[in-house]
Design a protein around this motif. Structure first.
Motif, PDB file in Angstrom:
ATOM      1  N   GLY A 165      17.455 -26.711   5.879  1.00  0.00           N
ATOM      2  CA  GLY A 165      18.468 -27.687   5.503  1.00  0.00           C
ATOM      3  C   GLY A 165      19.809 -27.370   6.132  1.00  0.00           C
ATOM      4  O   GLY A 165      20.505 -28.268   6.643  1.00  0.00           O
ATOM      5  N   PHE A 166      20.186 -26.095   6.108  1.00  0.00           N
ATOM      6  CA  PHE A 166      21.450 -25.681   6.723  1.00  0.00           C
ATOM      7  C   PHE A 166      21.437 -25.955   8.227  1.00  0.00           C
ATOM      8  O   PHE A 166      22.422 -26.442   8.790  1.00  0.00           O
ATOM      9  N   ALA A 167      20.322 -25.660   8.880  1.00  0.00           N
ATOM     10  CA  ALA A 167      20.218 -25.907  10.326  1.00  0.00           C
ATOM     11  C   ALA A 167      20.307 -27.398  10.644  1.00  0.00           C
ATOM     12  O   ALA A 167      20.929 -27.793  11.639  1.00  0.00           O
ATOM     13  N   ALA A 168      19.680 -28.234   9.810  1.00  0.00           N
ATOM     14  CA  ALA A 168      19.735 -29.680  10.032  1.00  0.00           C
ATOM     15  C   ALA A 168      21.159 -30.193   9.925  1.00  0.00           C
ATOM     16  O   ALA A 168      21.628 -30.987  10.757  1.00  0.00           O
ATOM     17  N   ILE A 169      21.878 -29.739   8.898  1.00  0.00           N
ATOM     18  CA  ILE A 169      23.261 -30.186   8.693  1.00  0.00           C
ATOM     19  C   ILE A 169      24.148 -29.720   9.834  1.00  0.00           C
ATOM     20  O   ILE A 169      24.909 -30.513  10.419  1.00  0.00           O
ATOM     21  N   THR A 170      24.066 -28.442  10.165  1.00  0.00           N
ATOM     22  CA  THR A 170      24.973 -27.898  11.167  1.00  0.00           C
ATOM     23  C   THR A 170      24.651 -28.375  12.583  1.00  0.00           C
ATOM     24  O   THR A 170      25.545 -28.439  13.428  1.00  0.00           O
ATOM     25  N   SER A 171      23.398 -28.731  12.843  1.00  0.00           N
ATOM     26  CA  SER A 171      23.086 -29.276  14.165  1.00  0.00           C
ATOM     27  C   SER A 171      23.863 -30.570  14.408  1.00  0.00           C
ATOM     28  O   SER A 171      24.293 -30.843  15.533  1.00  0.00           O
ATOM     29  N   SER A 172      24.051 -31.344  13.340  1.00  0.00           N
ATOM     30  CA  SER A 172      24.805 -32.595  13.488  1.00  0.00           C
ATOM     31  C   SER A 172      26.279 -32.312  13.759  1.00  0.00           C
ATOM     32  O   SER A 172      26.936 -33.058  14.494  1.00  0.00           O
ATOM     33  N   TYR A 173      26.815 -31.229  13.170  1.00  0.00           N
ATOM     34  CA  TYR A 173      28.202 -30.870  13.444  1.00  0.00           C
ATOM     35  C   TYR A 173      28.383 -30.554  14.929  1.00  0.00           C
ATOM     36  O   TYR A 173      29.341 -31.010  15.563  1.00  0.00           O
ATOM     37  N   VAL A 174      27.476 -29.747  15.461  1.00  0.00           N
ATOM     38  CA  VAL A 174      27.603 -29.311  16.852  1.00  0.00           C
ATOM     39  C   VAL A 174      27.448 -30.507  17.795  1.00  0.00           C
ATOM     40  O   VAL A 174      28.227 -30.664  18.749  1.00  0.00           O
TER      41      VAL A 174
ATOM     42  N   LEU B  46      13.584 -35.871   8.190  1.00  0.00           N
ATOM     43  CA  LEU B  46      14.494 -35.240   9.148  1.00  0.00           C
ATOM     44  C   LEU B  46      14.653 -36.097  10.396  1.00  0.00           C
ATOM     45  O   LEU B  46      15.767 -36.267  10.902  1.00  0.00           O
ATOM     46  N   PHE B  47      13.554 -36.653  10.911  1.00  0.00           N
ATOM     47  CA  PHE B  47      13.641 -37.515  12.098  1.00  0.00           C
ATOM     48  C   PHE B  47      14.560 -38.714  11.832  1.00  0.00           C
ATOM     49  O   PHE B  47      15.395 -39.070  12.670  1.00  0.00           O
ATOM     50  N   ILE B  48      14.396 -39.325  10.668  1.00  0.00           N
ATOM     51  CA  ILE B  48      15.221 -40.492  10.332  1.00  0.00           C
ATOM     52  C   ILE B  48      16.687 -40.096  10.216  1.00  0.00           C
ATOM     53  O   ILE B  48      17.588 -40.784  10.731  1.00  0.00           O
ATOM     54  N   ALA B  49      16.953 -38.978   9.531  1.00  0.00           N
ATOM     55  CA  ALA B  49      18.330 -38.518   9.342  1.00  0.00           C
ATOM     56  C   ALA B  49      18.974 -38.168  10.682  1.00  0.00           C
ATOM     57  O   ALA B  49      20.134 -38.523  10.937  1.00  0.00           O
ATOM     58  N   ALA B  50      18.234 -37.476  11.550  1.00  0.00           N
ATOM     59  CA  ALA B  50      18.771 -37.081  12.853  1.00  0.00           C
ATOM     60  C   ALA B  50      19.062 -38.304  13.716  1.00  0.00           C
ATOM     61  O   ALA B  50      20.094 -38.361  14.402  1.00  0.00           O
ATOM     62  N   ALA B  51      18.173 -39.284  13.682  1.00  0.00           N
ATOM     63  CA  ALA B  51      18.400 -40.507  14.454  1.00  0.00           C
ATOM     64  C   ALA B  51      19.622 -41.256  13.942  1.00  0.00           C
ATOM     65  O   ALA B  51      20.421 -41.789  14.728  1.00  0.00           O
TER      66      ALA B  51
ATOM     67  N   SER C 285      22.672 -40.497   6.510  1.00  0.00           N
ATOM     68  CA  SER C 285      22.028 -39.300   7.051  1.00  0.00           C
ATOM     69  C   SER C 285      22.101 -38.139   6.065  1.00  0.00           C
ATOM     70  O   SER C 285      21.094 -37.479   5.783  1.00  0.00           O
ATOM     71  N   TYR C 286      23.275 -37.891   5.509  1.00  0.00           N
ATOM     72  CA  TYR C 286      23.414 -36.754   4.596  1.00  0.00           C
ATOM     73  C   TYR C 286      22.789 -37.036   3.237  1.00  0.00           C
ATOM     74  O   TYR C 286      22.382 -36.100   2.537  1.00  0.00           O
ATOM     75  N   GLY C 287      22.680 -38.298   2.882  1.00  0.00           N
ATOM     76  CA  GLY C 287      21.956 -38.638   1.662  1.00  0.00           C
ATOM     77  C   GLY C 287      20.476 -38.338   1.761  1.00  0.00           C
ATOM     78  O   GLY C 287      19.801 -38.123   0.743  1.00  0.00           O
ATOM     79  N   LEU C 288      19.963 -38.284   2.993  1.00  0.00           N
ATOM     80  CA  LEU C 288      18.546 -37.966   3.198  1.00  0.00           C
ATOM     81  C   LEU C 288      18.257 -36.464   3.123  1.00  0.00           C
ATOM     82  O   LEU C 288      17.105 -36.067   2.978  1.00  0.00           O
TER      83      LEU C 288
END
Length: 313
Positions: free
Chosen positions: A57-66, A121-126, A149-152
């Motif tokens: 979860g942390f990696a998913a969130i922070t990947s979007s920051y980067v 995760l795919f939906i949130a990342a897209a 995205s963050y709600g997912l």
């Protein structure tokens, strides 16, 4: 030493992960996993799946920051020149590979836990990619995909411990009410959270032609809009506790931190400046971290103190 000074001493690759938001970004997947496991099994999650869920979860969130930083180098050069990319301490290509690595880590964690989590995760990342590449530069409604995205995120973590039954066995309930409320709370509160940061960045957005809400309608309007969605998010957090029949520790933490957050919002309305918007952005992170932390402690009490839940229920 101040928090800002300590952050400034970190590796630029750690700074890309927004260390000022670490507590929120770790307690979000942790609280989602613990609440889902408690409601599904009556106990805490096993340690290894829990650890994988928190890291994923942390990696998913922070990947979007980067990735967002890669898309906003020109704006950040004006608003936040000390960040690793506009200050040239990290190249754009390196940052893109870093974002990809974090997303791969998140995907591997989700696949291991439950393929349904990987689908989320795919939906949130897209969705967040649409924000970073297109929405921010084209519409004042760009905050909408961020919240979705963050709600997912809590939904994806929840499915790892309480599967929907589409790809993996379940109890016959696709998503229980607390999970739905958790996702909605994250979505609407992230609209408010994001717009606080966007108000901080209004100068660069205006100069670079990004029609964000503060640029289009002004910071005073944005402050009132943000306050409305924080109110909705705080109410939704209380509904999570009611629907999950949590105890007094959660409600005390959620209500106390929620009232404090509203006081910050009303101060933003009185002082609608970019600086106050930036402070509200950090306030929102702290509020949610406290609420998530209260949830974790409360669930532990629910599991190990036999008469605890009877205090309210």
């Amino acid at each position: 030493m101040s928090l800002t000074a300590r952050i400034g001493e970190l590796s630029p690759y750690l700074r890309l992960l927004r260390p000022e938001l670490y507590y929120m970004d770790l307690t979000l997947p942790a609280s989602s996993a613990i609440l889902a496991s408690y409601l599904a099994t009556g106990g805490l999650p096993e340690f290894l799946p829990f650890l994988i869920a928190v890291i994923g979860g942390f990696a998913a969130i922070t990947s979007s920051y980067v990735f967002n930083d890669c898309c906003d180098i020109d704006i950040d050069t004006i608003n936040l020149p000390g960040r690793p990319l506009p200050s040239s301490r990290v190249s754009k290509n390196s940052a893109l590979m870093y974002a990809g690595l974090l997303l791969v880590i998140a995907g591997a964690a989700a696949f291991y836990l439950n393929p349904e989590s990987l689908m989320v995760l795919f939906i949130a990342a897209a969705t967040i990619t649409v924000y970073s590449i297109f929405a921010k530069r084209n519409t004042f409604l760009s905050f909408l995909p961020v919240g979705i995205s963050y709600g997912l995120v809590p939904i994806g973590v929840w499915l790892a411990f309480d599967p929907a039954g589409i790809l993996k066995g379940s109890d016959g309930v696709i998503l229980p009410l607390p999970a739905i409320c958790f996702g909605l709370m994250m979505c609407v509160s992230d609209w408010a959270f994001t717009l606080g940061g966007v108000a901080r960045d209004v100068e660069g957005d205006r100069l670079k032609g990004a029609p964000t809400m503060p640029v289009t309608f002004g910071i005073p309007f944005t402050a009132r809009f943000v306050t409305f969605w924080w109110i909705v998010g705080i109410i939704a957090s209380v509904i999570i506790g009611w629907s999950a029949q949590l105890g007094p520790v959660f409600f005390a933490g959620a209500l106390a931190s929620g009232l404090w957050m509203l006081a910050q919002c009303f101060d933003f309305i009185k002082h609608p400046t970019p600086e106050r918007g930036g402070a509200l952005f950090l306030n929102g992170s702290n509020y949610r971290a406290i609420m998530f932390g209260s949830m974790i402690i409360d669930v532990v009490f629910c599991i190990y103190l036999g008469s605890y839940t009877s205090i309210l229920w």
